[in-house]
Scaffold this motif. Structure first.
Motif, PDB file in Angstrom:
ATOM      1  N   SER A 167      14.075  -1.272  -5.651  1.00 57.69           N
ATOM      2  CA  SER A 167      13.255  -0.177  -6.181  1.00 57.69           C
ATOM      3  C   SER A 167      13.138  -0.277  -7.699  1.00 57.69           C
ATOM      4  CB  SER A 167      13.843   1.179  -5.782  1.00 57.69           C
ATOM      5  OG  SER A 167      15.013   1.475  -6.512  1.00 57.69           O
ATOM      6  N   ARG A 168      14.220  -0.678  -8.371  1.00 54.97           N
ATOM      7  CA  ARG A 168      14.184  -0.835  -9.827  1.00 54.97           C
ATOM      8  C   ARG A 168      13.209  -1.944 -10.221  1.00 54.97           C
ATOM      9  NH1 ARG A 168      19.127  -2.210 -10.527  1.00 54.97           N
ATOM     10  NH2 ARG A 168      19.907  -0.091 -10.847  1.00 54.97           N
ATOM     11  N   GLN A 169      13.299  -3.087  -9.537  1.00 51.49           N
ATOM     12  CA  GLN A 169      12.426  -4.211  -9.863  1.00 51.49           C
ATOM     13  C   GLN A 169      10.962  -3.890  -9.603  1.00 51.49           C
ATOM     14  OE1 GLN A 169      15.096  -5.632 -11.571  1.00 51.49           O
ATOM     15  NE2 GLN A 169      13.767  -7.389 -11.219  1.00 51.49           N
ATOM     16  N   ILE A 170      10.699  -3.214  -8.482  1.00 51.18           N
ATOM     17  CA  ILE A 170       9.316  -2.888  -8.135  1.00 51.18           C
ATOM     18  C   ILE A 170       8.750  -1.871  -9.112  1.00 51.18           C
ATOM     19  CG2 ILE A 170       7.920  -1.658  -6.414  1.00 51.18           C
ATOM     20  CD1 ILE A 170       9.428  -3.150  -4.258  1.00 51.18           C
ATOM     21  N   PHE A 171       9.557  -0.890  -9.517  1.00 51.51           N
ATOM     22  CA  PHE A 171       9.080   0.107 -10.482  1.00 51.51           C
ATOM     23  C   PHE A 171       8.678  -0.568 -11.789  1.00 51.51           C
ATOM     24  CE2 PHE A 171       9.815   3.027 -14.008  1.00 51.51           C
ATOM     25  CZ  PHE A 171       8.987   4.091 -13.647  1.00 51.51           C
ATOM     26  N   ARG A 172       9.495  -1.479 -12.276  1.00 48.69           N
ATOM     27  CA  ARG A 172       9.179  -2.178 -13.517  1.00 48.69           C
ATOM     28  C   ARG A 172       7.912  -3.015 -13.369  1.00 48.69           C
ATOM     29  NH1 ARG A 172      15.356  -4.225 -14.984  1.00 48.69           N
ATOM     30  NH2 ARG A 172      16.158  -2.155 -15.582  1.00 48.69           N
ATOM     31  N   GLN A 173       7.753  -3.615 -12.210  1.00 51.14           N
ATOM     32  CA  GLN A 173       6.563  -4.437 -11.983  1.00 51.14           C
ATOM     33  C   GLN A 173       5.310  -3.551 -11.917  1.00 51.14           C
ATOM     34  OE1 GLN A 173       6.932  -7.061  -8.658  1.00 51.14           O
ATOM     35  NE2 GLN A 173       4.858  -7.886  -8.845  1.00 51.14           N
ATOM     36  N   LEU A 174       5.433  -2.398 -11.269  1.00 43.87           N
ATOM     37  CA  LEU A 174       4.295  -1.482 -11.189  1.00 43.87           C
ATOM     38  C   LEU A 174       3.915  -0.952 -12.566  1.00 43.87           C
ATOM     39  CD1 LEU A 174       5.300   0.549  -8.007  1.00 43.87           C
ATOM     40  CD2 LEU A 174       3.341  -0.977  -8.212  1.00 43.87           C
ATOM     41  N   ASN A 175       4.907  -0.616 -13.372  1.00 40.29           N
ATOM     42  CA  ASN A 175       4.616  -0.126 -14.718  1.00 40.29           C
ATOM     43  C   ASN A 175       3.893  -1.157 -15.564  1.00 40.29           C
ATOM     44  OD1 ASN A 175       5.454   2.479 -14.653  1.00 40.29           O
ATOM     45  ND2 ASN A 175       7.284   2.211 -15.890  1.00 40.29           N
ATOM     46  N   ALA A 184       0.829  -1.208   0.000  1.00 39.74           N
ATOM     47  CA  ALA A 184       0.000   0.000   0.000  1.00 39.74           C
ATOM     48  C   ALA A 184       0.861   1.255   0.000  1.00 39.74           C
ATOM     49  CB  ALA A 184      -0.927  -0.009   1.221  1.00 39.74           C
ATOM     50  N   ILE A 185       1.929   1.249   0.786  1.00 38.72           N
ATOM     51  CA  ILE A 185       2.832   2.407   0.828  1.00 38.72           C
ATOM     52  C   ILE A 185       3.458   2.638  -0.544  1.00 38.72           C
ATOM     53  CG2 ILE A 185       5.013   3.263   1.786  1.00 38.72           C
ATOM     54  CD1 ILE A 185       4.264   1.810   4.397  1.00 38.72           C
ATOM     55  N   ILE A 186       3.907   1.560  -1.176  1.00 39.03           N
ATOM     56  CA  ILE A 186       4.542   1.666  -2.498  1.00 39.03           C
ATOM     57  C   ILE A 186       3.554   2.191  -3.531  1.00 39.03           C
ATOM     58  CG2 ILE A 186       5.490   0.297  -4.389  1.00 39.03           C
ATOM     59  CD1 ILE A 186       6.730  -1.527  -2.187  1.00 39.03           C
ATOM     60  N   ILE A 187       2.335   1.658  -3.534  1.00 41.66           N
ATOM     61  CA  ILE A 187       1.331   2.076  -4.515  1.00 41.66           C
ATOM     62  C   ILE A 187       0.958   3.540  -4.315  1.00 41.66           C
ATOM     63  CG2 ILE A 187      -1.044   1.719  -5.279  1.00 41.66           C
ATOM     64  CD1 ILE A 187      -0.639  -1.266  -4.554  1.00 41.66           C
ATOM     65  N   CYS A 188       0.839   3.972  -3.068  1.00 40.37           N
ATOM     66  CA  CYS A 188       0.495   5.374  -2.795  1.00 40.37           C
ATOM     67  C   CYS A 188       1.598   6.314  -3.278  1.00 40.37           C
ATOM     68  CB  CYS A 188       0.246   5.578  -1.304  1.00 40.37           C
ATOM     69  SG  CYS A 188      -1.318   4.908  -0.729  1.00 40.37           S
ATOM     70  N   ALA A 189       2.854   5.914  -3.115  1.00 39.34           N
ATOM     71  CA  ALA A 189       3.965   6.755  -3.570  1.00 39.34           C
ATOM     72  C   ALA A 189       4.036   6.787  -5.088  1.00 39.34           C
ATOM     73  CB  ALA A 189       5.276   6.243  -2.984  1.00 39.34           C
ATOM     74  N   ARG A 247       9.753   9.289   3.019  1.00 40.82           N
ATOM     75  CA  ARG A 247      10.338   8.449   4.072  1.00 40.82           C
ATOM     76  C   ARG A 247       9.523   7.185   4.323  1.00 40.82           C
ATOM     77  NH1 ARG A 247      14.711   9.429   2.894  1.00 40.82           N
ATOM     78  NH2 ARG A 247      15.444   8.258   4.707  1.00 40.82           N
ATOM     79  N   GLN A 248       8.218   7.236   4.070  1.00 37.71           N
ATOM     80  CA  GLN A 248       7.417   6.018   4.210  1.00 37.71           C
ATOM     81  C   GLN A 248       7.801   4.997   3.133  1.00 37.71           C
ATOM     82  OE1 GLN A 248       5.188   5.124   6.630  1.00 37.71           O
ATOM     83  NE2 GLN A 248       5.920   6.969   7.660  1.00 37.71           N
ATOM     84  N   LEU A 249       8.027   5.465   1.911  1.00 41.48           N
ATOM     85  CA  LEU A 249       8.472   4.573   0.847  1.00 41.48           C
ATOM     86  C   LEU A 249       9.851   4.025   1.165  1.00 41.48           C
ATOM     87  CD1 LEU A 249       8.250   3.272  -1.931  1.00 41.48           C
ATOM     88  CD2 LEU A 249       8.993   5.429  -2.943  1.00 41.48           C
TER      89      LEU A 249
END
Length: 349
Positions: A337-345, A246-251, A291-293
């Protein structure tokens, strides 16, 4: 995307507050202030503000730079977007930047407009999306409040148990089983006044702790459901649970808000910064960003280090090469962070 001054005829900057918003319009071609006006933050006031912007800009191309798009300026941001006016989020000016110019709402709004004019459009943050993402933000805020109150109740429960003997071993932190036991206590005729009151208060606090546990469980279930709808598969990643997801998605908010994975790393405070001196070449973590992210990425990295065999092999190799635990964790957070960004995209709804 190019410079805002090249793509828009006007920039309207809004300094937002609880009761009123102050708007300043600056002409992009000349830098002349076309008007400054304050409007109530009510629905009627926002309609008046948009009508005023339309009159002053003569149907030209308008870019809105709004302060606090997720707080005081949230409703105004929605109204501007419904009018198809592009909106960017502007931070309040720092004390250093306004040291010689004074401070007032019109001054701050004009400074924000001139700041926006000098920037590229893709370098100004987009407002976070509403809908289910806004619901996630509300749930996270509620969770922090509930968790903080539960911790305070636990601390308050420990104090009387260590002062007055209620036949309970509290040399260590109170366990869930002890909370259940305290909650089941009954008044005793043999208790003196101090003991009776302490027992009664302990039982009340135990009930509050149990209620907090139940509320957190419900909150977690809601976070799990919403996060899975917005980013399917994200919680299958090692270390990512409902709260961190949830924190990642909100950011991240929505595709396009963060322009690339380097910007996402900078947003999370995990972009490496040079910290070399003399013959020593090294980098350190950024202290800026969300800072939450950053906290969520740190939780994921620590989980990887303790549970993932591939990551543990990397940690062993890095330590053998002389890297400290802090440096290893910094590298992992950047990689994650790189892997999560690609997954979110690829998967964000």
């Amino acid at each position: 995307m190019g410079n805002i001054a090249e793509h828009f005829d006007y920039v309207v900057a809004v300094d937002t507050h609880a009761r009123s918003h102050t708007s300043t319009i600056v002409t992009a071609a000349t830098g002349v202030v076309a008007g400054t006006e304050a409007f109530p933050s009510s629905a009627a006031g926002m309609r008046r503000a948009i009508a005023w912007i339309r009159r002053r800009t003569e149907r030209g191309r308008v870019f809105a730079a709004v302060e606090g798009t997720s707080s005081y300026g949230a409703k105004l941001t929605d109204s501007l977007q419904r009018e198809r006016i592009p909106v960017g989020e502007i931070r309040p000016p720092s004390r250093r930047s306004r040291a010689h110019g004074g401070k007032s709402d019109p001054i701050d709004a004009e400074a924000a407009a001139r700041y926006a004019l000098a920037r590229n459009e893709d370098s100004i943050s987009q407002p976070r999306a509403g809908g289910k993402r806004q619901a996630l933000r509300v749930l996270l805020a509620a969770r922090r409040l509930i968790d903080g109150q539960r911790t305070a109740n636990r601390n308050a429960l420990t104090a009387p148990l260590r002062i007055i003997d209620l036949e309970l071993d509290v040399r260590r932190p109170i366990t869930a089983r002890q909370v259940e036991e305290i909650h089941s206590w009954r008044a005793r005729a043999s208790d003196d006044t101090a003991t009776a009151i302490a027992r009664q208060e302990a039982k009340r606090l135990a009930a509050a702790i149990k209620a907090g546990d139940h509320q957190l469980a419900e909150n977690r279930a809601s976070l799990l459901k919403l996060a899975d709808e917005l980013a399917p598969g994200l919680q299958n990643t090692v270390g990512v649970g409902p709260v961190t997801a949830a924190i990642i998605i909100c950011a991240y908010s929505h595709p396009g808000r963060v322009r690339n994975e380097a910007a996402f790393a900078a947003l999370g405070g995990v972009a490496p910064l040079p910290a070399s001196s003399g013959n020593t070449t090294r980098h350190r973590l950024s202290r800026s960003g969300d800072r939450q992210l950053n906290r969520a990425l740190d939780v994921i990295a620590r989980t990887h280090m303790s549970c993932d065999p591939t990551t543990r092999s990397y940690v062993d190799r890095s330590r053998a090469s002389g890297k400290s635990s802090r440096e290893i964790r910094r590298n992992l957070k950047r990689y994650i962070s790189r892997q999560i960004f690609r997954q979110l995209n690829a998967s964000t709804a």
